[in-house]
Design a protein around this motif. Structure first.
Motif, mmCIF file in Angstrom:
data_model
loop_
_atom_site.group_PDB
_atom_site.id
_atom_site.type_symbol
_atom_site.label_atom_id
_atom_site.label_comp_id
_atom_site.label_asym_id
_atom_site.label_seq_id
_atom_site.Cartn_x
_atom_site.Cartn_y
_atom_site.Cartn_z
ATOM 1 N N THR A 156 0.835 -1.199 0.000
ATOM 2 C CA THR A 156 0.000 0.000 0.000
ATOM 3 C C THR A 156 0.873 1.254 0.000
ATOM 4 O O THR A 156 1.855 1.348 0.732
ATOM 5 N N PHE A 186 -5.170 10.427 -0.155
ATOM 6 C CA PHE A 186 -5.480 11.198 1.041
ATOM 7 C C PHE A 186 -5.706 12.648 0.652
ATOM 8 O O PHE A 186 -5.360 13.070 -0.448
ATOM 9 N N GLY A 190 0.132 16.299 3.692
ATOM 10 C CA GLY A 190 0.232 16.173 5.142
ATOM 11 C C GLY A 190 -0.444 14.914 5.651
ATOM 12 O O GLY A 190 0.130 14.158 6.441
ATOM 13 N N VAL A 193 1.481 11.735 4.534
ATOM 14 C CA VAL A 193 2.701 11.429 5.276
ATOM 15 C C VAL A 193 2.357 10.986 6.704
ATOM 16 O O VAL A 193 3.035 10.140 7.278
ATOM 17 N N THR A 194 1.246 11.498 7.246
ATOM 18 C CA THR A 194 0.807 11.028 8.569
ATOM 19 C C THR A 194 0.528 9.530 8.525
ATOM 20 O O THR A 194 0.898 8.793 9.443
ATOM 21 N N LEU A 197 3.846 7.741 8.537
ATOM 22 C CA LEU A 197 4.512 7.778 9.842
ATOM 23 C C LEU A 197 3.785 6.899 10.849
ATOM 24 O O LEU A 197 4.400 6.293 11.721
ATOM 25 N N GLY A 198 2.457 6.839 10.735
ATOM 26 C CA GLY A 198 1.682 6.034 11.667
ATOM 27 C C GLY A 198 1.695 4.562 11.315
ATOM 28 O O GLY A 198 1.134 3.745 12.039
ATOM 29 N N GLN A 200 0.188 3.095 8.807
ATOM 30 C CA GLN A 200 -1.040 2.578 8.207
ATOM 31 C C GLN A 200 -0.809 2.144 6.765
ATOM 32 O O GLN A 200 -1.543 1.338 6.237
ATOM 33 N N HIS A 214 10.865 15.792 6.821
ATOM 34 C CA HIS A 214 10.766 14.724 7.811
ATOM 35 C C HIS A 214 12.023 13.871 7.787
ATOM 36 O O HIS A 214 11.962 12.657 7.903
ATOM 37 N N LYS A 217 12.683 10.925 10.111
ATOM 38 C CA LYS A 217 11.752 9.816 10.275
ATOM 39 C C LYS A 217 11.564 8.969 9.018
ATOM 40 O O LYS A 217 11.071 7.858 9.108
#
Lengths: 321, 164, 510
Positions: A156, A186, A190, A193-194, A197-198, A200, A214, A217
């Motif tokens: 994904t 999305f 922003g 990228v969330t 980072l999370g 998902q 970033h 990370k």
């Protein structure tokens, strides 16, 4: 604020005074007052940030202000559909984005056609890139491709929007690498990228700019530039790895229809001059952008070329027959 | 709390009893319209609006059922007031919004301001009061214009008629 | 303590002056319907380029804090929430103003905003890196469930018929799908009109649905807009402090909820204030007075929405992911100035960060004197201005405010249409809040659902995706509780009523 108040008042009054005379002013003196720079997106995005960087240098060169305004909605369509209603004196310019202006009007009526936009200068692009988290098992692009080959559709990738630069990049990549992935759109970079980072999603279609923001990370597997980006000398380009992908989100400026040729040329020259400023170049590079110069006289060829590329992808996406 | 059930088995309408039936029917029509309009959309694009439209439709049908099972009472205490002034206000504000792109923000603003002033006035006008209000109105419009156009950089419409 | 040094640095006379001007300008901008905190901050950004980074940050933080607080004036005095996070302030603030307690409501809002703001800033200062991780554990599926939870609050918000609340929310949700879809890219329900391509802007919908009905009813009668008390009571600070002390638990709970929920990018403010409002009502001994001018309702929402200022900066500064739209603008300004977010903001760039936090702290404290002063003036001018001037002034602000959001004249027309529809629906018992809630939560719910669906299909298990994570299960449980709580509570009341004798207040659920 007090300083800004009197300052704004003075500029405001001068706008009112000068705009009455603006039709008389000839192109050599252009610009003789503030230029409104309309961004067809909300504040805080990359279009806004790059415009903010131009502001300072525009004032240095012309002595006039570049006033940034926003007209968000419909992924830019709200602004672009109203561009030609603005006064065509060169004092209103609008941000213009590729591939948006080509893909948006395809196959549906969004209130403007690609040809309606009189682009006078394209000044940079945010190169496409595949990003993963620092702790991702994908060390190289091949790892990702292998995973996608083993289980088609299981990898994904998040990205910003449907029929957007990211979506197009994913489609092109699938074609070139011969794999199937799942692209998850999305609302904005922003949010994309969330999700990365999370954890998902496993990877993200983003830009070098996202990686620059970033750095601690995320890392990039490949970037869609001609040469390696100076900020990321260790990240290979898609070309090096054997995939002919160069592109991203291109940004430029357009004027309303009927703006005099000389004024357009003058604007094109001003922004070219900004692009040549080493300070500006450094600031843009630090944020991950790649500068480029497409002045007025090269615009028709540039647009024709881009159109051809995106039309092929659009066919793949099923946007047009 | 106009709508609270006063006694068991009786529903007090928010307004007239008939309208209590009319509104769910309108919502059923709205839901159907949204379902019908989704026929050309992709599956990803239509799944959410269709689901919501169905839920709205169901809620409306349930409400109708509820109304049929209970007795509905007219709400006699419903608000009264001058309907003509209400209509005038809406008409004036619509005209204001529609002419603004053509005649420009300032003229539309001043005209709209004075029209609404007339609509909202209940006491008879005296020359003194009229003059005072007019001056205040001009100052307010000018003040807001300055705040938005000059301080906040909002590109207010100048009027298509004037720039040809 | 390093932080003290930075705090003292922030207190230079120049910075103090900038903070003062910033807060005052923010309050005034925020109080005008349509002029949002985002706009206030965006306008200021170019001005700050000429300042030192510390001053720039202090001023940006000050104008932001002021603008969020200023939104409560229009909510209380004209029933128009300036931002989505002030929606719940209208529930009790406007009824208070109507009965002549507008000055008290403004005082309460000031006290609550200061408390909430301080809690938010404190969280930003102490536990930011920890809380930022919470933001990351919310994926599309969790957002979907969060939106569903928000929608279940409708049962708490809709007076009278729950079914009407559902229909209203459905209407709002359907309105939210108009325009070009983010996921899927379809152009939906524009009926061939380009005006609707950009969708319905939430703040213009707020102005339409809340403010236009007030105007329509204002011209219909010669009565005054707000009840005017004969005696002058000043700012009623003593009374306000008393009420705030009574509601100290409420204040702390609401501020904590505000901080926590604001960490979630995108959903924050509006959900935070609604959740704390319904929690305050649930915890109250007299829940029936909520919505009719209960001071605790104002305290709850205002504490929550000012806590979102500090809370929203947590993901912004730690992760570089803006929590709210104004945060996005401030983040952009930081990037242009050459700063990078992330861990170095608390190490190498600590001086900037702590100056900024100290500036926010300062701005929040300044809210108290400035807010009381400007609030008193706002209240006085609203009650003394004659109707023939009040109506056109409010109308003028709705028109210019709606226009300014996207520089769009068509938004003004959409706002008016929604206003008339909203007035009609309100007359027939459909309140604006469920509609607006649907409009706000629609995109969050839809995107979360479709993204979750795509993720689930890729992983091969849809049910694991949607029901697998502990956060999802918790939110689902909360939603179920929120729907059935009124029923359970009614049962309890009935049982107790039977024991204690006849309870005449019993309300049948319909």
């Amino acid at each position: 604020m007090r300083v800004s108040l009197s300052h704004a008042l003075v500029t405001g009054i001068s706008i009112a005074l000068v705009s009455a005379l603006s039709t008389m002013a000839s192109a050599d003196e252009f610009p003789s007052h503030d230029v409104q720079y309309v961004i067809p997106f909300g504040p805080g995005g990359e279009s806004d940030i790059s415009a903010r960087l131009q502001q300072k240098y525009f004032e240095e060169i012309t002595g006039e202000q570049l006033v940034v305004q926003y007209m968000p909605g419909g992924g830019g369509a709200v602004g672009w559909s109203q561009l030609n209603d603005k006064s065509a004196d060169g004092y209103t310019i609008m941000g213009s984005n590729l591939p948006h202006i080509i893909l948006k009007p395809m196959g549906k009526d969004v209130g403007f056609q690609t040809d309606d936009l009189n682009n006078f200068f394209y000044f940079h692009y945010s190169p496409d890139a595949i990003l993963v988290r620092n702790d991702s098992p994908f060390e190289t692009l091949d790892d990702l491709i292998q995973a996608a080959e083993e289980a088609p559709g299981a990898v994904t990738l998040s990205g910003s929007g449907t029929y957007s630069a990211n979506d197009v990049a994913n489609t092109r990549f699938q074609q070139l690498a011969g794999v199937t992935t799942t692209y998850i759109p999305f609302k904005g970079t922003g949010a994309a990228v969330t999700a990365l980072l999370g954890g998902q999603v496993q990877a993200e279609w983003g830009y070098t700019t996202v990686a620059a923001n970033h750095q601690d990370k995320v890392r990039m597997l490949a970037v869609a530039t001609e040469e390696r980006h100076p900020l990321f000398p260790d990240v290979p380009t898609f070309k090096e790895l054997g995939y002919d992908m160069v592109g991203g989100a291109y940004r430029g400026m357009a004027v309303p229809e009927g703006t005099p040729e000389e004024t357009q040329q003058r604007l094109s020259d001003i922004f070219q001059q900004i692009n040549e400023n080493p300070d500006f170049q450094q600031e843009m590079q630090d944020l991950g952008f790649v500068l480029m110069d497409v002045p007025l006289d090269e615009m028709p060829d540039f647009m024709a070329e881009q159109r051809q590329t995106y039309e092929a992808t659009a066919r793949e996406l099923g946007l047009i027959d | 709390m106009n709508d609270a059930t006063q006694k068991r088995g009786e529903i007090e309408a928010a307004c007239s009893a008939h309208s209590e039936y009319l509104l769910p029917i309108l919502f059923i029509a709205l839901g159907s319209l949204f379902i019908w309009q989704s026929r050309d959309m992709s599956q990803l694009g239509s799944i959410f609006p269709v689901t919501i439209a169905v839920v709205t439709l169901l809620a409306a049908v349930l409400r109708l059922g509820q109304l049929v099972l209970h007795r509905v009472r007219d709400n006699t205490e419903r608000q009264k007031g001058s309907t003509s002034r209400r209509v005038l206000l809406v008409v004036a504000m619509s005209a204001w919004a529609l002419i603004m792109p053509w005649v420009g923000f300032l003229i539309a603003g001043v005209a709209g301001f004075f029209t609404l002033m007339m609509i909202a006035q209940y006491q008879p006008w005296t020359a003194r009061r009229l003059l005072g209000h007019l001056v205040t109105g001009v100052v307010l419009v000018a003040g807001f214009y300055g705040l938005f156009a000059m301080l906040l950089n909002v590109p207010l419409p100048v009027g298509k008629w004037w720039i040809g | 303590m390093d932080i003290l040094t930075y705090a003292l640095g922030a207190l230079s006379p120049l910075n103090l002056g900038l903070a003062l001007v910033g807060v005052a300008a923010g309050i005034i901008i925020g109080a005008l319907p349509g002029l949002s905190a985002t706009m206030a901050v965006a306008v200021l950004v170019p001005v700050t380029f000429g300042m030192s980074p510390e001053s720039a940050l202090i001023m940006l933080g000050a104008i932001y804090t002021g603008a969020i607080y200023g939104g409560s004036y229009s909510a209380i005095l004209v029933n128009t929430p300036g931002t989505p996070s002030a929606i719940a302030t209208t529930f009790d603030g406007f009824p208070m103003a109507k009965r002549g307690d507008g000055d008290l409501a403004v005082t309460l809002s000031t006290l609550a905003s200061v408390t909430g703001g301080l809690v938010g800033v404190l969280a930003l200062l102490t536990v930011a890196p920890l809380l930022a991780q919470v933001a990351l554990s919310f994926g599309p599926v969790e957002y979907f469930w969060l939106a569903v939870f928000g929608l279940t609050l409708i049962s708490a918000l809709s007076e009278g018929s729950t079914l009407k609340g559902f229909m209203g929310a459905g209407f709002g949700l359907l309105l939210s799908t108009i325009g070009v879809a983010v996921v899927g890219g379809d152009t939906r329900y524009t009926f061939g009109s380009q005006v609707l391509l950009g969708g319905i802007e939430i703040v213009s919908a707020l102005i339409g649905l809340y403010c236009i009905p007030v105007l329509i009813d204002l011209v219909a009668t010669p009565e005054a807009h707000l009840k005017i008390e004969e005696e002058q009571r000043g700012i009623r600070l003593r009374e306000g402090l008393g009420l705030a002390w009574l509601g100290k638990l409420n204040l702390l709970r609401s501020a904590s909820i505000g901080t926590l929920v604001a960490i979630l990018p995108g959903a924050g403010g509006s959900i935070a204030s609604l959740v704390s409002y319904s929690e305050a009502r649930r915890a109250s001994h007299e829940p029936k007075t909520f919505g009719k001018g209960n001071p605790q309702g104002v305290l709850a929402t205002e504490a929550a929405n000012n806590a979102t200022v500090g809370g929203g900066f947590i993901p912004t500064l730690v992760l570089g992911i803006p929590g709210t739209p104004p945060d996005a603008v401030i983040l952009g300004a930081l990037l242009v100035q050459g700063f990078r977010t992330g861990p170095e903001l608390f190490t190498t760039n600590a001086s900037i960060t702590y100056t900024f936090v100290a500036g926010l702290f300062l701005a929040t404290c300044l809210l108290l004197p400035l807010g009381l002063l400007i609030g008193r003036y706002a209240f006085k001018s609203i009650i003394t201005i004659p109707k023939a001037l009040l109506v056109p002034t409010i109308a003028f602000m709705t028109v210019i405010g709606t226009y300014a959001i996207r520089n769009s004249a068509s938004d003004v027309v959409i706002m008016l249409v929604l206003g008339v529809v909203g007035w009609g629906l309100n007359r027939y018992g459909f309140r604006p809040s469920p509609i607006v809630l649907g409009l706000i939560l629609g995109p969050i719910a839809e995107q979360g659902f479709v993204q979750g669906f795509l993720m689930g299909r890729a992983s091969g298990s849809l049910s694991m995706t949607f029901f697998g994570s502990p956060i999802s299960i918790t939110i689902i449980a909360l939603s179920v509780l929120s729907v059935f709580y009124p029923v359970i509570k009614a049962r309890w009341a009935q049982r107790r009523g039977r024991v204690q004798g006849d309870d005449s207040h019993q309300e049948a659920s319909s």
